[in-house]
Design a protein around this motif. Structure first.
Motif, PDB file in Angstrom:
ATOM      1  N   PRO A 192      16.730  12.881  64.363  1.00  0.00           N
ATOM      2  CA  PRO A 192      15.975  12.605  65.589  1.00  0.00           C
ATOM      3  C   PRO A 192      14.882  11.563  65.382  1.00  0.00           C
ATOM      4  O   PRO A 192      14.653  10.702  66.238  1.00  0.00           O
ATOM      5  N   ALA A 193      14.207  11.621  64.231  1.00  0.00           N
ATOM      6  CA  ALA A 193      13.151  10.655  63.932  1.00  0.00           C
ATOM      7  C   ALA A 193      13.711   9.239  63.853  1.00  0.00           C
ATOM      8  O   ALA A 193      13.046   8.274  64.230  1.00  0.00           O
ATOM      9  N   SER A 194      14.941   9.112  63.371  1.00  0.00           N
ATOM     10  CA  SER A 194      15.569   7.802  63.241  1.00  0.00           C
ATOM     11  C   SER A 194      15.785   7.152  64.606  1.00  0.00           C
ATOM     12  O   SER A 194      15.567   5.945  64.773  1.00  0.00           O
ATOM     13  N   TYR A 195      16.197   7.958  65.587  1.00  0.00           N
ATOM     14  CA  TYR A 195      16.389   7.416  66.938  1.00  0.00           C
ATOM     15  C   TYR A 195      15.069   6.919  67.522  1.00  0.00           C
ATOM     16  O   TYR A 195      15.008   5.857  68.144  1.00  0.00           O
ATOM     17  N   ALA A 390       1.984   6.420  69.863  1.00  0.00           N
ATOM     18  CA  ALA A 390       1.683   7.299  68.729  1.00  0.00           C
ATOM     19  C   ALA A 390       2.946   7.969  68.198  1.00  0.00           C
ATOM     20  O   ALA A 390       3.170   8.021  66.985  1.00  0.00           O
ATOM     21  N   ILE A 391       3.779   8.481  69.096  1.00  0.00           N
ATOM     22  CA  ILE A 391       5.016   9.161  68.678  1.00  0.00           C
ATOM     23  C   ILE A 391       5.956   8.184  67.978  1.00  0.00           C
ATOM     24  O   ILE A 391       6.519   8.488  66.912  1.00  0.00           O
ATOM     25  N   VAL A 392       6.127   7.019  68.586  1.00  0.00           N
ATOM     26  CA  VAL A 392       7.044   6.024  68.029  1.00  0.00           C
ATOM     27  C   VAL A 392       6.553   5.530  66.667  1.00  0.00           C
ATOM     28  O   VAL A 392       7.342   5.372  65.725  1.00  0.00           O
ATOM     29  N   LEU A 393       5.249   5.297  66.540  1.00  0.00           N
ATOM     30  CA  LEU A 393       4.688   4.823  65.268  1.00  0.00           C
ATOM     31  C   LEU A 393       4.873   5.861  64.170  1.00  0.00           C
ATOM     32  O   LEU A 393       5.283   5.528  63.046  1.00  0.00           O
ATOM     33  N   MET A 394       4.579   7.117  64.471  1.00  0.00           N
ATOM     34  CA  MET A 394       4.724   8.172  63.462  1.00  0.00           C
ATOM     35  C   MET A 394       6.178   8.304  63.005  1.00  0.00           C
ATOM     36  O   MET A 394       6.443   8.450  61.799  1.00  0.00           O
ATOM     37  N   ALA A 395       7.101   8.246  63.944  1.00  0.00           N
ATOM     38  CA  ALA A 395       8.519   8.354  63.585  1.00  0.00           C
ATOM     39  C   ALA A 395       8.954   7.179  62.731  1.00  0.00           C
ATOM     40  O   ALA A 395       9.685   7.342  61.732  1.00  0.00           O
ATOM     41  N   PHE A 396       8.523   5.984  63.100  1.00  0.00           N
ATOM     42  CA  PHE A 396       8.920   4.790  62.349  1.00  0.00           C
ATOM     43  C   PHE A 396       8.368   4.832  60.923  1.00  0.00           C
ATOM     44  O   PHE A 396       9.095   4.540  59.965  1.00  0.00           O
ATOM     45  N   VAL A 397       7.094   5.200  60.784  1.00  0.00           N
ATOM     46  CA  VAL A 397       6.492   5.282  59.443  1.00  0.00           C
ATOM     47  C   VAL A 397       7.201   6.343  58.606  1.00  0.00           C
ATOM     48  O   VAL A 397       7.472   6.132  57.414  1.00  0.00           O
ATOM     49  N   TRP A 398       7.530   7.479  59.216  1.00  0.00           N
ATOM     50  CA  TRP A 398       8.215   8.557  58.498  1.00  0.00           C
ATOM     51  C   TRP A 398       9.565   8.088  57.963  1.00  0.00           C
ATOM     52  O   TRP A 398       9.910   8.328  56.803  1.00  0.00           O
ATOM     53  N   VAL A 399      10.323   7.407  58.806  1.00  0.00           N
ATOM     54  CA  VAL A 399      11.640   6.912  58.388  1.00  0.00           C
ATOM     55  C   VAL A 399      11.503   5.858  57.297  1.00  0.00           C
ATOM     56  O   VAL A 399      12.228   5.868  56.300  1.00  0.00           O
ATOM     57  N   LYS A 400      10.562   4.945  57.461  1.00  0.00           N
ATOM     58  CA  LYS A 400      10.389   3.876  56.476  1.00  0.00           C
ATOM     59  C   LYS A 400       9.851   4.402  55.142  1.00  0.00           C
ATOM     60  O   LYS A 400      10.167   3.837  54.086  1.00  0.00           O
ATOM     61  N   LEU A 401       9.060   5.467  55.169  1.00  0.00           N
ATOM     62  CA  LEU A 401       8.588   6.057  53.913  1.00  0.00           C
ATOM     63  C   LEU A 401       9.762   6.564  53.080  1.00  0.00           C
ATOM     64  O   LEU A 401       9.728   6.515  51.845  1.00  0.00           O
ATOM     65  N   GLN A 402      10.796   7.028  53.740  1.00  0.00           N
ATOM     66  CA  GLN A 402      11.979   7.511  53.037  1.00  0.00           C
ATOM     67  C   GLN A 402      12.897   6.367  52.598  1.00  0.00           C
ATOM     68  O   GLN A 402      13.567   6.467  51.579  1.00  0.00           O
TER      69      GLN A 402
END
Length: 430
Positions: A192-195, A390-402
């Protein structure tokens, strides 16, 4: 002081500047990256990004109506936060994200141009061609507003018509099917975070609308035409993005799109139209990236000049002739060249997304809290824009951290350095 010519940019010219920046990087450089994060239904991510951008654009339109300025976002921040570290830091983040966008477009130009010769996108010729394009953009920007708006308007029209032809032809070849793309072999495993992270990339594809605000005092009837130009530009770009995404979806599997990530549009033309389709696509890509670079350089150099005039950022002439705007033009081009040489498309895009969304949230907070009662804005819409960012930024950072934690570290480092550096600069200037 820098020389700004009032009423020198028409509504058509402003739309040309906005679409020139948006369509250049948006579909050519990011389509494959969006597909990698969202899979078979990636065309829908562009619609989601368009909706998110419409929320975001509301704050900019309201600010432009109240404070039309050649400094655009820089002036908005000054009105909201005063001549402070927050203003200077956020304005520089915006400027940096625009310069990053220029390097994204420059590398896209190199990548697509080399498709004509069957050269791999990892070749050193990609950054070399990108640097050549940036040099050309510098020379054209010296020519002034009248030539720039005429040039970008004509180029924008040509590429929009060309891309529309490509999209319709591609949809026709696929039987006008709007079904999800075939997964292909070994499709990506998505979360879901990836989407949501994919939406962040599509927002980056639309951020060119901010270019229009940076020419506010030069646009004819700015309180009426800035908002019109922004919404027209977003609507045109959204239409082009969605049609092209569906055309690619009908031509290639998700695996094939990801494999051809940096030049997915050209690759999508090959099955249906052969080499002639590839040539047509590459020519349109060249037109799009050239106009995008010119429009972006035009905008960011003016915003930096305004911040320099207000003594919010350091400036050195280094013996160069001309006014401050000419100097900031040189700095913009040199920094964009460095990024073009040092980073690939996916990393450039990731840095740009993070810096832009941070700045965007600062703008919305300023409208919501700092300019309450001064700017007539619907608080629910502005709050919605802030939450979406805020939601989009957090998801993007989470995915990129991985996927690539180093590029997140670079983006965070740039942000911290920018604000800390501005704090010391403004303190020393007191």
């Amino acid at each position: 002081m820098s020389d700004y010519k009032k009423n020198s940019i028409t509504l058509t010219g402003a739309v040309g500047l906005g679409t020139g920046v948006m369509i250049s990087a948006g579909i050519f450089a990011l389509l494959g990256q969006v597909a990698a994060l969202s899979g078979a239904w990636f065309p829908l991510m562009f619609i989601a990004g368009g909706i998110a951008t419409a929320f975001s654009a509301y704050s900019y339109i309201k600010m432009s109506n109240e404070y039309p300025s050649a400094g655009g976002i820089g002036m908005f921040l000054v009105k909201a936060y005063g001549e402070t570290t927050v203003t200077a830091g956020a304005a520089l983040l915006m400027a940096l994200s625009m310069v990053i966008n220029q390097s994204l477009v420059a590398r896209t130009f190199g990548t697509y141009t080399l498709q004509l010769f069957g050269t791999d996108s990892s070749s050193w010729l990609v950054p070399a061609l990108g640097v050549g394009l940036l040099t050309t953009a510098f020379l054209i920007n010296i020519a002034g507003n009248s030539f720039i708006q005429t040039f970008t308007s004509i180029m924008s029209l040509l590429k929009i018509v060309g891309l529309a032809i490509f999209a319709i032809a591609g949809l026709w070849a696929a039987g006008f099917s709007f079904e999800a793309a075939e997964p292909g072999g070994n499709p990506p495993d998505l979360s879901p975070a990836s989407y949501i992270a994919a939406i962040a990339l599509t927002i980056l594809a639309f951020k060119g609308f901010t270019t229009i605000t940076n020419s506010g005092s030069e646009i004819k009837e700015p309180k009426k035409n800035v908002g019109r130009a922004i919404m027209i530009s977003i609507a045109i770009s959204l239409s082009v993005y969605v049609l092209l995404a569906w055309a690619v979806s009908g031509s290639l599997s998700i695996t094939e799109i990801i494999e051809a990530k940096d030049y997915a549009l050209a690759e999508a033309a090959r099955p249906a139209f052969g080499n002639a389709g590839v040539w047509f696509t590459v020519i349109i890509a060249i037109l799009a990236t050239v106009s995008g670079i010119i429009a972006s350089v035009f905008a960011v150099s003016r915003m930096l000049a305004m911040l320099t005039d207000m003594k919010l950022i350091p400036h050195r002439h280094f013996g160069m002739p001309g006014d401050i705007q000419k100097h900031t033009l040189v700095y913009t081009i040199v920094f964009a060249m460095a990024l073009t040489i040092l980073f690939d498309l996916s990393r450039i895009a990731a840095i740009g997304v993070i810096l832009y969304l941070i700045m965007d949230m600062i703008i919305h907070w300023g409208v919501l809290k700092k300019l309450k009662g001064k700017v007539e804005a619907n608080r629910s819409i502005v709050t919605g824009a802030l939450i979406i960012d805020a939601i989009v930024l957090m998801a993007f950072v989470w995915v990129k951290l991985q996927q690539d934690w180093l590029i997140v570290a670079v983006a965070v480092g740039i942000t911290v350095f920018t604000f800390v550096g501005e704090k010391f600069f403004l303190k020393s200037a007191e």
